[in-house]
Each structure stands twice: as structure tokens, then as C-alpha cells.
Design a protein around this motif. Structure first.
Motif, PDB file in Angstrom:
ATOM      1  N   SER A  91       0.820  -1.209   0.000  1.00 50.10           N
ATOM      2  CA  SER A  91       0.000   0.000   0.000  1.00 50.10           C
ATOM      3  C   SER A  91       0.853   1.258   0.000  1.00 50.10           C
ATOM      4  CB  SER A  91      -0.921  -0.003   1.225  1.00 50.10           C
ATOM      5  OG  SER A  91      -1.670   1.185   1.296  1.00 50.10           O
ATOM      6  N   LEU A  92       1.945   1.232   0.743  1.00 51.91           N
ATOM      7  CA  LEU A  92       2.836   2.395   0.821  1.00 51.91           C
ATOM      8  C   LEU A  92       3.576   2.616  -0.491  1.00 51.91           C
ATOM      9  CD1 LEU A  92       4.259   1.759   4.396  1.00 51.91           C
ATOM     10  CD2 LEU A  92       2.962   3.779   3.714  1.00 51.91           C
ATOM     11  N   ILE A  93       4.142   1.553  -1.045  1.00 46.78           N
ATOM     12  CA  ILE A  93       4.947   1.690  -2.263  1.00 46.78           C
ATOM     13  C   ILE A  93       4.075   2.147  -3.431  1.00 46.78           C
ATOM     14  CG2 ILE A  93       4.820  -0.583  -3.390  1.00 46.78           C
ATOM     15  CD1 ILE A  93       8.125   1.100  -2.506  1.00 46.78           C
ATOM     16  N   GLU A  94       2.794   1.796  -3.387  1.00 50.65           N
ATOM     17  CA  GLU A  94       1.887   2.184  -4.466  1.00 50.65           C
ATOM     18  C   GLU A  94       1.465   3.647  -4.376  1.00 50.65           C
ATOM     19  OE1 GLU A  94      -1.259  -0.707  -4.426  1.00 50.65           O
ATOM     20  OE2 GLU A  94      -0.030  -2.236  -5.447  1.00 50.65           O
ATOM     21  N   GLN A  95       1.859   4.307  -3.300  1.00 51.08           N
ATOM     22  CA  GLN A  95       1.609   5.751  -3.197  1.00 51.08           C
ATOM     23  C   GLN A  95       2.677   6.574  -3.920  1.00 51.08           C
ATOM     24  OE1 GLN A  95       0.675   7.236   0.790  1.00 51.08           O
ATOM     25  NE2 GLN A  95       0.115   5.155   1.417  1.00 51.08           N
ATOM     26  N   ILE A  96       3.774   5.905  -4.276  1.00 54.63           N
ATOM     27  CA  ILE A  96       4.898   6.639  -4.864  1.00 54.63           C
ATOM     28  C   ILE A  96       4.602   7.196  -6.256  1.00 54.63           C
ATOM     29  CG2 ILE A  96       7.283   6.394  -5.684  1.00 54.63           C
ATOM     30  CD1 ILE A  96       7.872   4.714  -3.237  1.00 54.63           C
ATOM     31  N   PRO A  97       3.977   6.425  -7.180  1.00 53.22           N
ATOM     32  CA  PRO A  97       3.683   7.026  -8.496  1.00 53.22           C
ATOM     33  C   PRO A  97       2.839   8.295  -8.422  1.00 53.22           C
ATOM     34  CG  PRO A  97       3.504   4.641  -8.625  1.00 53.22           C
ATOM     35  CD  PRO A  97       3.671   4.969  -7.166  1.00 53.22           C
ATOM     36  N   ALA A 148       7.280  -7.360  -6.078  1.00 52.72           N
ATOM     37  CA  ALA A 148       6.400  -8.326  -6.737  1.00 52.72           C
ATOM     38  C   ALA A 148       4.939  -7.960  -6.513  1.00 52.72           C
ATOM     39  CB  ALA A 148       6.679  -9.729  -6.201  1.00 52.72           C
ATOM     40  N   GLY A 149       4.192  -7.878  -7.606  1.00 49.84           N
ATOM     41  CA  GLY A 149       2.759  -7.649  -7.521  1.00 49.84           C
ATOM     42  C   GLY A 149       2.320  -6.234  -7.219  1.00 49.84           C
ATOM     43  N   VAL A 150       3.242  -5.287  -7.135  1.00 50.95           N
ATOM     44  CA  VAL A 150       2.850  -3.909  -6.795  1.00 50.95           C
ATOM     45  C   VAL A 150       2.354  -3.165  -8.038  1.00 50.95           C
ATOM     46  CG1 VAL A 150       4.507  -3.817  -4.900  1.00 50.95           C
ATOM     47  CG2 VAL A 150       5.161  -2.931  -7.151  1.00 50.95           C
ATOM     48  N   ASN A 151       1.589  -2.124  -7.790  1.00 56.45           N
ATOM     49  CA  ASN A 151       1.055  -1.300  -8.875  1.00 56.45           C
ATOM     50  C   ASN A 151       1.869  -0.010  -8.970  1.00 56.45           C
ATOM     51  OD1 ASN A 151      -0.371   0.216 -10.716  1.00 56.45           O
ATOM     52  ND2 ASN A 151      -2.347  -0.006  -9.717  1.00 56.45           N
ATOM     53  N   LEU A 152       2.686   0.086 -10.015  1.00 56.33           N
ATOM     54  CA  LEU A 152       3.515   1.271 -10.238  1.00 56.33           C
ATOM     55  C   LEU A 152       3.111   1.976 -11.526  1.00 56.33           C
ATOM     56  CD1 LEU A 152       7.024  -0.174  -9.241  1.00 56.33           C
ATOM     57  CD2 LEU A 152       5.550   1.306  -7.874  1.00 56.33           C
ATOM     58  N   GLU A 153       1.863   1.841 -11.887  1.00 51.47           N
ATOM     59  CA  GLU A 153       1.382   2.392 -13.152  1.00 51.47           C
ATOM     60  C   GLU A 153       1.744   3.867 -13.322  1.00 51.47           C
ATOM     61  OE1 GLU A 153      -2.844   3.108 -15.536  1.00 51.47           O
ATOM     62  OE2 GLU A 153      -2.743   1.642 -13.904  1.00 51.47           O
ATOM     63  N   GLY A 154       2.362   4.154 -14.463  1.00 52.70           N
ATOM     64  CA  GLY A 154       2.654   5.538 -14.838  1.00 52.70           C
ATOM     65  C   GLY A 154       3.911   6.138 -14.241  1.00 52.70           C
ATOM     66  N   ILE A 155       4.647   5.398 -13.436  1.00 50.24           N
ATOM     67  CA  ILE A 155       5.833   5.973 -12.792  1.00 50.24           C
ATOM     68  C   ILE A 155       6.975   6.134 -13.798  1.00 50.24           C
ATOM     69  CG2 ILE A 155       6.930   3.802 -12.103  1.00 50.24           C
ATOM     70  CD1 ILE A 155       7.554   5.159  -9.383  1.00 50.24           C
ATOM     71  N   ASP A 156       7.820   7.116 -13.559  1.00 43.64           N
ATOM     72  CA  ASP A 156       8.993   7.362 -14.401  1.00 43.64           C
ATOM     73  C   ASP A 156      10.211   6.728 -13.730  1.00 43.64           C
ATOM     74  OD1 ASP A 156      11.153   8.264 -15.850  1.00 43.64           O
ATOM     75  OD2 ASP A 156      10.544  10.362 -15.881  1.00 43.64           O
ATOM     76  N   LEU A 157      10.680   5.626 -14.318  1.00 47.19           N
ATOM     77  CA  LEU A 157      11.877   4.938 -13.827  1.00 47.19           C
ATOM     78  C   LEU A 157      12.954   4.928 -14.906  1.00 47.19           C
ATOM     79  CD1 LEU A 157      10.183   1.906 -12.002  1.00 47.19           C
ATOM     80  CD2 LEU A 157      11.208   3.934 -10.937  1.00 47.19           C
ATOM     81  N   SER A 158      12.942   5.943 -15.743  1.00 43.56           N
ATOM     82  CA  SER A 158      13.934   6.012 -16.815  1.00 43.56           C
ATOM     83  C   SER A 158      15.339   6.076 -16.226  1.00 43.56           C
ATOM     84  CB  SER A 158      13.674   7.244 -17.692  1.00 43.56           C
ATOM     85  OG  SER A 158      13.638   8.424 -16.911  1.00 43.56           O
TER      86      SER A 158
END
Length: 282
Positions: A91-97, A148-158
């Protein structure tokens, strides 16, 4: 030559009078303003300078306040990531994007146009902040083996360093992974719909069962990548100049399709030389 010297003297005199320099000099001297022939120097330019500096101060304060709000939220998330509760971590990591996508005013510069942005642009425009982008990217790098299994939709990891990362079953729709290092990363079952993987290093990366619908794989390094059961590979947006030498478990027809769509098979050194030659020819 004499004409030029006269012109230069006249120009310097006008600059001295109208730039506010004469006014500043006279402030340090005793001057009888009622003396015959005395003309009070114009101060409009100094007024504009003062106004510009004042606007810069307001814009800089506004920018720092907006940046602080985003940083405080990011700090609160990062401080809790060491939890042993997997659901809480996810839940926390998915707040990052969403945090990364927060827009702040443009950072104003007193020295514009020599650097950064014009002061007024800071009042009129907002965009994702490069400092926040870098910080969120580094946070993902630090926790790369627990994604694993996290939602990082739309994040910039370039350009991110994600070697040996565990992104299995991760939601990576429209994620920017261009130029990222994903050596030996686990992307099995990951949803890479519309993801930008251009220039990414996918050497020995596990892409089995990954959904590659509309993904951009141009100039990716796929040597020894595991492509078992990849999904929607015929709908890949681009695979131009990708190096597919030594790919493993590719679906039937993929190899021919990739070569027909611009992929190549070369050793690493020859491929790098090929890319440089292609870039130079543009």
C-alpha cells in the motif's frame, strides 16, 4: 573610427543615465537639485529591477512551499517502508507514483535567461518536479527486490538501476523504463502495457508471461532474456534496433517477426557500434 568613439561615448552616457547608475551615484554625493541645468536622473529601470526581485522572492517562496509539501508526504511514506507487513508495504509503495506525478510551480531563477525559468513562468506553469522524480526513483531502486505484484502504473523509472529487481506480476502499465538497467530482473507476469522500455538493458531478464501490448522495445538489449509465453508480442509498438541475440523460449514466430520489424542479432560490441552509426547518420 572617430564616429564610432563618439557613438560609444553617447551610448555609455545614455546607459549611465537611464540604467539607474547615475541615480545611485548621486545618492552618495551632495547635490543641489535646484541648481541651474540640473536634471533628475530617471529611476524607472531601478523600479523594474526592484519589482522583478520582489516577484522572484514571492515565486521562490511559493516554489519551496509546494516542494516541501510533496517532500513531507514522501518522507512519511519512506519512513514506513521498513514494515514487515507485506500488505502495508504494498500500500505504501503504491503511493509513490502519484507522489512523483505531483506538479509544482517551475523553479524561478533570478539569473534567467542564463539558467532555469523566467520568474513569471513560475506563476503560470506547473510540472512534475525533477527533484521528486529522482527521489522516488531512488526509493524504488532501494526496495527493488520487494516489488512483486505492486502497482507502479505511470511511474517514471527512466535510467533506473533495477538489476535483479523482483517486479514479477507488477502492474507496469505506461511506466517509463527507458534506459533502465534490468539485468537479471524478474518481470515474469508483469503488465507492461504501453510501457517504454526503449534502450533498456534486459540481459538475462525474465519476461515470461509478461504482457507486452503496445510496449516500446526499440534499442533494447534482450540477449538471453526469457520470453516464454509472452503475451501480445505481435502488438508490440516497436522493436526496432533491439538486439535479440540469444533470446530464450521465444514464442513460435517471434524471432522472424522481430527481425522483420527491425530487430537485429549481433554481439554486444558490434551492436553498440551499429547504434552509434545509426545515430550519426540521422
Amino acid at each position: 573610427m572617430k564616429r564610432f568613439i563618439r557613438f560609444l561615448k553617447k551610448f555609455l552616457r545614455l546607459l549611465y543615465d537611464y540604467s539607474g547608475t547615475r541615480h545611485i551615484v548621486e545618492m552618495a554625493r551632495l547635490r543641489d537639485i535646484n541648481a541651474p541645468g540640473y536634471k533628475k536622473p530617471p529611476t524607472l529601470f531601478l523600479w523594474f529591477v526592484g519589482l522583478y526581485v520582489a516577484l522572484y522572492g514571492i515565486a521562490a517562496t511559493r516554489y519551496e512551499a509546494a516542494l516541501d509539501r510533496v517532500e513531507n508526504r514522501m518522507n512519511a511514506v519512506v519512513a514506513q517502508l521498513s514494515t514487515s507487513d507485506k500488505a502495508a508495504f504494498k500500500s505504501l509503495i503504491e503511493q509513490i507514483p502519484p507522489i512523483q506525478g505531483k506538479k509544482t510551480p517551475l523553479e524561478p531563477s533570478l539569473l534567467w535567461p542564463f539558467e532555469d525559468h523566467f520568474v513569471l513562468a513560475s506563476f503560470l506553469s506547473k510540472e512534475p518536479n525533477p527533484e521528486i522524480r529522482q527521489w522516488t526513483r531512488e526509493t524504488i531502486e532501494a526496495w527493488k527486490k520487494k516489488l512483486a505484484g505492486v502497482n507502479l502504473e505511470g511511474i517514471d523509472l527512466s535510467g533506473a538501476y533495477l538489476s535483479e529487481a523482483d517486479l514479477s506480476r507488477a502492474q507496469l502499465t505506461i511506466v517509463d523504463l527507458s534506459g533502465a538497467l534490468l539485468h537479471k530482473a524478474n518481470l515474469s507476469g508483469a503488465a507492461l502495457l504501453g510501457a517504454n522500455l526503449s534502450g533498456a538493458k534486459l540481459y538475462q531478464t525474465n519476461l515470461s508471461r509478461a504482457n507486452l501490448y503496445k510496449a516500446n522495445l526499440s534499442e533494447t538489449y534482450l540477449q538471453e532474456a526469457d520470453l516464454a509465453d509472452i503475451q501480445y508480442w505481435e502488438d508490440i509498438e516497436s522493436i526496432n534496433k533491439a538486439n535479440i541475440q540469444g533470446i530464450k523460449n521465444a514464442p513460435e514466430g517471434f524471432w522472424n517477426w522481430a527481425l522483420e520489424n527491425g530487430a537485429v542479432e549481433m554481439d554486444r560490441r558490434a551492436w553498440r557500434a551499429f547504434l552509434k552509426e545509426q545515430a550519426a547518420s540521422k
